[in-house]
Design a protein around this motif. Structure first.
Motif, PDB file in Angstrom:
ATOM      1  N   ARG A  32       0.849  -1.176   0.000  1.00  0.00           N
ATOM      2  CA  ARG A  32       0.000   0.000   0.000  1.00  0.00           C
ATOM      3  C   ARG A  32       0.892   1.235   0.000  1.00  0.00           C
ATOM      4  O   ARG A  32       1.927   1.267   0.663  1.00  0.00           O
ATOM      5  CB  ARG A  32      -0.900   0.002   1.237  1.00  0.00           C
ATOM      6  CG  ARG A  32      -2.014   1.011   1.111  1.00  0.00           C
ATOM      7  CD  ARG A  32      -3.029   0.901   2.227  1.00  0.00           C
ATOM      8  NE  ARG A  32      -4.173   1.737   1.891  1.00  0.00           N
ATOM      9  CZ  ARG A  32      -5.075   2.142   2.758  1.00  0.00           C
ATOM     10  NH1 ARG A  32      -4.995   1.779   4.026  1.00  0.00           N
ATOM     11  NH2 ARG A  32      -6.075   2.929   2.373  1.00  0.00           N
ATOM     12  N   CYS A  33       0.453   2.237  -0.753  1.00  0.00           N
ATOM     13  CA  CYS A  33       1.233   3.468  -0.855  1.00  0.00           C
ATOM     14  C   CYS A  33       1.096   4.286   0.431  1.00  0.00           C
ATOM     15  O   CYS A  33      -0.014   4.568   0.884  1.00  0.00           O
ATOM     16  CB  CYS A  33       0.760   4.289  -2.053  1.00  0.00           C
ATOM     17  SG  CYS A  33       1.633   5.863  -2.197  1.00  0.00           S
ATOM     18  N   GLY A  34       2.238   4.663   0.995  1.00  0.00           N
ATOM     19  CA  GLY A  34       2.232   5.450   2.220  1.00  0.00           C
ATOM     20  C   GLY A  34       1.864   6.906   1.973  1.00  0.00           C
ATOM     21  O   GLY A  34       1.556   7.640   2.912  1.00  0.00           O
ATOM     22  N   ASP A  35       1.890   7.328   0.714  1.00  0.00           N
ATOM     23  CA  ASP A  35       1.585   8.725   0.416  1.00  0.00           C
ATOM     24  C   ASP A  35       0.131   8.944   0.007  1.00  0.00           C
ATOM     25  O   ASP A  35      -0.509   9.874   0.460  1.00  0.00           O
ATOM     26  CB  ASP A  35       2.513   9.231  -0.692  1.00  0.00           C
ATOM     27  CG  ASP A  35       3.933   9.434  -0.167  1.00  0.00           C
ATOM     28  OD1 ASP A  35       4.077   9.805   1.012  1.00  0.00           O
ATOM     29  OD2 ASP A  35       4.879   9.188  -0.916  1.00  0.00           O
ATOM     30  N   CYS A  47       4.356   3.240  -6.600  1.00  0.00           N
ATOM     31  CA  CYS A  47       2.907   3.398  -6.592  1.00  0.00           C
ATOM     32  C   CYS A  47       2.453   3.790  -7.993  1.00  0.00           C
ATOM     33  O   CYS A  47       2.933   4.784  -8.536  1.00  0.00           O
ATOM     34  CB  CYS A  47       2.497   4.469  -5.593  1.00  0.00           C
ATOM     35  SG  CYS A  47       0.744   4.881  -5.714  1.00  0.00           S
ATOM     36  N   SER A  54       7.267   5.073  -1.527  1.00  0.00           N
ATOM     37  CA  SER A  54       6.905   4.792  -0.141  1.00  0.00           C
ATOM     38  C   SER A  54       5.781   3.758  -0.093  1.00  0.00           C
ATOM     39  O   SER A  54       4.639   4.064   0.247  1.00  0.00           O
ATOM     40  CB  SER A  54       6.470   6.097   0.540  1.00  0.00           C
ATOM     41  OG  SER A  54       5.984   5.815   1.832  1.00  0.00           O
ATOM     42  N   ALA A  56       4.572  -0.126   1.295  1.00  0.00           N
ATOM     43  CA  ALA A  56       4.857  -1.100   2.344  1.00  0.00           C
ATOM     44  C   ALA A  56       3.654  -2.019   2.497  1.00  0.00           C
ATOM     45  O   ALA A  56       2.523  -1.641   2.172  1.00  0.00           O
ATOM     46  CB  ALA A  56       5.149  -0.374   3.654  1.00  0.00           C
ATOM     47  N   ALA A  58       0.475  -3.880   3.918  1.00  0.00           N
ATOM     48  CA  ALA A  58      -0.600  -3.536   4.845  1.00  0.00           C
ATOM     49  C   ALA A  58      -1.647  -4.639   4.767  1.00  0.00           C
ATOM     50  O   ALA A  58      -1.795  -5.296   3.743  1.00  0.00           O
ATOM     51  CB  ALA A  58      -1.215  -2.189   4.472  1.00  0.00           C
TER      52      ALA A  58
END
Ligand SMILES: [Zn+2]
Length: 144
Positions: A32-35, A47, A54, A56, A58
């Motif tokens: 999943r995109c952290g942004d 992404c 970013s 990671a 999830a």
């Protein structure tokens, strides 16, 4: 105990290990995109929505609905006895987040489109480390 059905196991890599081993903790994991929050499957380092690096693993809810399915009647593999259901399930987290899987614990004639299902995992031992394959079964807690 019945003999485990033969499965072609995936090649587990650092990039997809979260997906194939998340079942050890009962979690259906995707990148999943952290942004921007986009769920990414299959795994990739960028992404696709915002090009962020970013990303990671999830955990998704593990719930889904049956988008489409087919019933296999051909005995392709030892101990994987037909008929069984091959389905594409849609995850509620994101419109394009889908998995091709098997439906289990349901008779093929009882499967319907849009049926609510939930994930369950089956551990497959492998010399390189166990793999937890995600399958789906009818969701007894579904409201609709
Ligand atoms: Zn993003």
């Amino acid at each position: 105990m019945t003999e485990q059905a033969f499965r072609v196991l995936p090649a587990v890599t650092p990039e997809n290990e979260h997906f194939w081993r998340g079942g050890a903790e009962g979690e259906l994991r995707f990148l999943r995109c952290g942004d921007c929050g986009t769920w990414i499957h299959p795994p990739q380092p960028l992404c696709p929505a915002c090009l962020s690096r970013s990303v990671a693993p999830a955990a998704a809810s593990g719930r889904a609905t049956v988008l489409t399915y087919t019933v296999n009647h051909q005995p392709w593999y030892p101990n994987l006895d037909p008929p069984y259901v091959v389905a594409i399930v849609a995850l509620p987290e994101q419109a394009d987040l889908r998995l091709t899987t098997n439906l289990v614990n349901v008779a093929p004639e009882d499967v319907t489109f849009d049926m609510a299902v939930r994930v369950l995992f089956e551990e497959y031992p492998d010399p390189r480390g166990s793999v937890w394959l995600p399958f789906f079964e009818p969701d007894p807690e579904a409201t609709s």
